[in-house]
Design a protein around this motif. Structure first.
Motif, PDB file in Angstrom:
ATOM      1  N   UNK A 235       0.850  -1.182   0.000  1.00 22.52           N
ATOM      2  CA  UNK A 235       0.000   0.000   0.000  1.00 22.52           C
ATOM      3  C   UNK A 235       0.889   1.236   0.000  1.00 22.52           C
ATOM      4  N   UNK A 236       0.586   2.179  -0.889  1.00 21.30           N
ATOM      5  CA  UNK A 236       1.248   3.478  -0.925  1.00 21.30           C
ATOM      6  C   UNK A 236       0.254   4.536  -0.473  1.00 21.30           C
ATOM      7  N   UNK A 237       0.732   5.546   0.221  1.00 18.07           N
ATOM      8  CA  UNK A 237      -0.107   6.674   0.617  1.00 18.07           C
ATOM      9  C   UNK A 237       0.704   7.960   0.445  1.00 18.07           C
ATOM     10  N   UNK A 238       0.001   9.011   0.009  1.00 18.41           N
ATOM     11  CA  UNK A 238       0.631  10.321  -0.186  1.00 18.41           C
ATOM     12  C   UNK A 238      -0.161  11.373   0.600  1.00 18.41           C
ATOM     13  N   UNK A 239      -0.103  11.354   1.929  1.00 17.48           N
ATOM     14  CA  UNK A 239      -0.898  12.290   2.728  1.00 17.48           C
ATOM     15  C   UNK A 239      -0.399  13.733   2.611  1.00 17.48           C
ATOM     16  N   UNK A 240      -1.368  14.662   2.524  1.00 15.14           N
ATOM     17  CA  UNK A 240      -1.047  16.087   2.529  1.00 15.14           C
ATOM     18  C   UNK A 240      -0.870  16.550   3.974  1.00 15.14           C
ATOM     19  N   UNK A 241       0.189  17.272   4.224  1.00 13.73           N
ATOM     20  CA  UNK A 241       0.482  17.742   5.576  1.00 13.73           C
ATOM     21  C   UNK A 241       0.210  19.236   5.702  1.00 13.73           C
ATOM     22  N   UNK A 242       0.711  20.001   4.774  1.00 14.74           N
ATOM     23  CA  UNK A 242       0.514  21.454   4.761  1.00 14.74           C
ATOM     24  C   UNK A 242       0.704  21.901   3.319  1.00 14.74           C
ATOM     25  N   UNK A 243       0.458  23.168   3.078  1.00 15.07           N
ATOM     26  CA  UNK A 243       0.631  23.684   1.737  1.00 15.07           C
ATOM     27  C   UNK A 243       2.075  23.487   1.274  1.00 15.07           C
ATOM     28  N   UNK A 244       2.236  22.758   0.166  1.00 17.88           N
ATOM     29  CA  UNK A 244       3.569  22.510  -0.369  1.00 17.88           C
ATOM     30  C   UNK A 244       4.317  21.382   0.299  1.00 17.88           C
ATOM     31  N   UNK A 245       3.712  20.737   1.307  1.00 21.37           N
ATOM     32  CA  UNK A 245       4.383  19.658   2.035  1.00 21.37           C
ATOM     33  C   UNK A 245       3.491  18.423   2.053  1.00 21.37           C
ATOM     34  N   UNK A 246       4.031  17.300   1.562  1.00 20.02           N
ATOM     35  CA  UNK A 246       3.299  16.040   1.625  1.00 20.02           C
ATOM     36  C   UNK A 246       4.283  14.908   1.885  1.00 20.02           C
ATOM     37  N   UNK A 247       3.746  13.748   2.221  1.00 17.25           N
ATOM     38  CA  UNK A 247       4.589  12.604   2.568  1.00 17.25           C
ATOM     39  C   UNK A 247       4.326  11.442   1.625  1.00 17.25           C
ATOM     40  N   UNK A 248       5.264  10.521   1.585  1.00 16.35           N
ATOM     41  CA  UNK A 248       5.087   9.231   0.912  1.00 16.35           C
ATOM     42  C   UNK A 248       5.290   8.146   1.957  1.00 16.35           C
ATOM     43  N   UNK A 249       4.326   7.231   2.061  1.00 15.11           N
ATOM     44  CA  UNK A 249       4.409   6.108   2.989  1.00 15.11           C
ATOM     45  C   UNK A 249       4.130   4.822   2.219  1.00 15.11           C
ATOM     46  N   UNK A 250       4.881   3.767   2.548  1.00 17.30           N
ATOM     47  CA  UNK A 250       4.700   2.489   1.868  1.00 17.30           C
ATOM     48  C   UNK A 250       4.909   1.347   2.849  1.00 17.30           C
ATOM     49  N   UNK A 251       4.084   0.312   2.723  1.00 16.30           N
ATOM     50  CA  UNK A 251       4.267  -0.921   3.475  1.00 16.30           C
ATOM     51  C   UNK A 251       3.907  -2.080   2.562  1.00 16.30           C
ATOM     52  N   UNK A 252       4.741  -3.114   2.551  1.00 16.50           N
ATOM     53  CA  UNK A 252       4.496  -4.273   1.702  1.00 16.50           C
ATOM     54  C   UNK A 252       4.878  -5.562   2.395  1.00 16.50           C
ATOM     55  N   UNK A 253       4.188  -6.651   2.014  1.00 15.26           N
ATOM     56  CA  UNK A 253       4.419  -7.950   2.627  1.00 15.26           C
ATOM     57  C   UNK A 253       4.476  -9.030   1.554  1.00 15.26           C
TER      58      UNK A 253
END
Length: 419
Positions: A235-253
């Motif tokens: 699963x990949x996720x790209x959550x928005x944190x603030x204007x111009x700032x976001x994250x990439x998160x990944x977990x795999x099995x």
């Protein structure tokens, strides 16, 4: 001839300015001077035009066309606050001025004040009910305010009033594309080796959902390698944190030796001035032992082009292995239509997820060079997206150091977007 006309306008402007400076008030023809200032503004000499318009308004403060045009020039220059002040002055004196309302609302949209634009549009409609031009900018403000469903209702209302409104029809088509929050996709590729290995096959099935908090992607991977099959779920996720700032998160099995038992990734992306973006992150692959990879990127948008460089640093007992990839994209009509080329050197476990069998230090120090080409395009409706990939790698053989084989990668992808 055009150059002579421009020179004449500049001379005329300075003559008028000299006259203004010697007079307590303007005594000329305001319409002629206004037209001269307009031509100067459209020819890129906006500062001179603005000075002339301000001088006119000292004598004719209620000449709304002059003030509205002055506000528009401020908006073009990105001086949105001053533009808003002038637009509000016009609208206070002439609340049924449709052109000024539309320009004022667009000024709010350009300044990324979408909620203010929406409130302004609602007030405009109190004075001009069923104005198609104002309804259209209201729909755009609703979309920018994360209310695309409301925007859809508004643009359909416009078409009920006038089914021949071309601007509304074009916007409806664009809006329908943005309302496709879901997509499913299939990716298939094959690696062809010059010797040692049989062809290796890769397949992926993905589901993507766009939310107001960011995108989420579920993916199932299947590989046919070394005459064996393996699967991985991630699963990949790209959550928005603030204007111009976001994250990439990944977990795999995975329970197959063809993939890491557990894969984890995290990265922060920050936009910078001058169309730059930087990121810093970590990848972790757990086999019999855990391999950590530190990475980041520097990206630059220039016109319809995008450049990025991503290095990988993989620490080991014998030192840190370093690899990197330079990527270039040339966009066509939008972000789903582009040509890409990337080149890289060095071996990174992030890109080559093999079971290392305790030989991590030896394998990640292998020499490798690669180049990849991609072409991505969509259907006319933008609902279907396709991609083709061609890659060529020159890889050192792990069990025969100093000798290399060639790897040719062929890939295709397809994505279907829907509401």
């Amino acid at each position: 001839m055009k150059q002579l006309q421009q020179q004449f306008l500049v001379v005329l402007f300075f003559v008028c300015t000299a006259v203004f400076s010697q007079q307590k008030e303007f005594n000329g023809d305001p319409d002629v001077t206004f037209e001269t200032a307009r031509k100067l503004a459209f020819d890129g000499q906006r500062k001179q035009a603005q000075d002339s318009l301000v001088m006119l308004l000292k004598k004719y403060p209620n000449y709304n066309d002059i003030r509205s045009f002055l506000a528009s020039t401020y908006s073009w220059d990105g001086n949105y606050k001053q533009a808003k002040k002038e637009f509000l002055h016009v609208l206070e004196n002439d609340p049924k001025n449709e052109t000024a309302w539309v320009a004022a609302i667009n000024n709010e949209l350009w300044s990324e004040a979408s909620f203010s634009a929406l409130e302004m549009a609602k007030k405009a409609l109190e004075n001009l009910p069923n104005s198609e031009a104002i309804l259209l900018v209201k729909a755009k403000a609703e979309e920018k305010s994360q209310n695309p469903e409301d925007a859809l209702k508004t643009v359909n209302y416009i078409l009920n009033l006038n089914n021949n409104n071309v601007d509304a029809k074009n916007y409806l088509e664009s809006l329908n594309q943005s309302l496709r929050f879901n997509s499913v996709g299939i990716t298939s590729s094959v690696d062809l080796y010059s010797d040692e290995f049989d062809p290796m096959q890769f397949y992926a099935l993905t589901y993507k959902r766009i939310t107001k908090y960011g995108s989420i992607i579920a993916r199932g991977n299947f590989s046919r390698r070394f005459n064996d099959n393996g699967t991985q779920f991630e699963i990949d996720a790209y959550p928005k944190i603030a204007k111009g700032l976001y994250a990439y998160l990944n977990i795999g099995f995975s329970n197959s030796y063809l993939y890491p038992n557990v894969r984890f990734g995290a990265e922060l992306h920050q936009s910078l001035p001058h169309s730059l973006e930087i990121s810093v992150g970590l990848r972790s692959l757990k086999y019999s032992e855990t391999t950590n990879i530190y990475t980041g990127s520097v990206g630059w948008y220039t016109g319809n082009s995008y450049w990025s460089f991503r290095p990988y640093f993989t620490p080991g007992d014998s030192g840190t292995s370093t690899s990197g990839t330079l990527n270039y994209r040339k966009y066509n009509s939008d972000a789903d239509n582009y040509f890409s080329i990337s080149a890289g050197i060095g071996f990174s476990p992030e890109l080559y997820q093999f079971e290392f069998e305790g030989n991590e230090d030896k394998i990640i120090s292998l020499e490798s060079q690669k180049i990849n080409f991609g072409y991505y395009f969509t259907s006319k409706s933008k609902q279907n997206a396709w991609g083709t990939q061609l890659g060529i790698s020159h890889q050192e053989i792990s069990f025969d150091p100093g000798n290399f084989f060639w790897v040719t990668t062929l890939g295709v992808s397809w994505e279907l977007k829907f509401k």
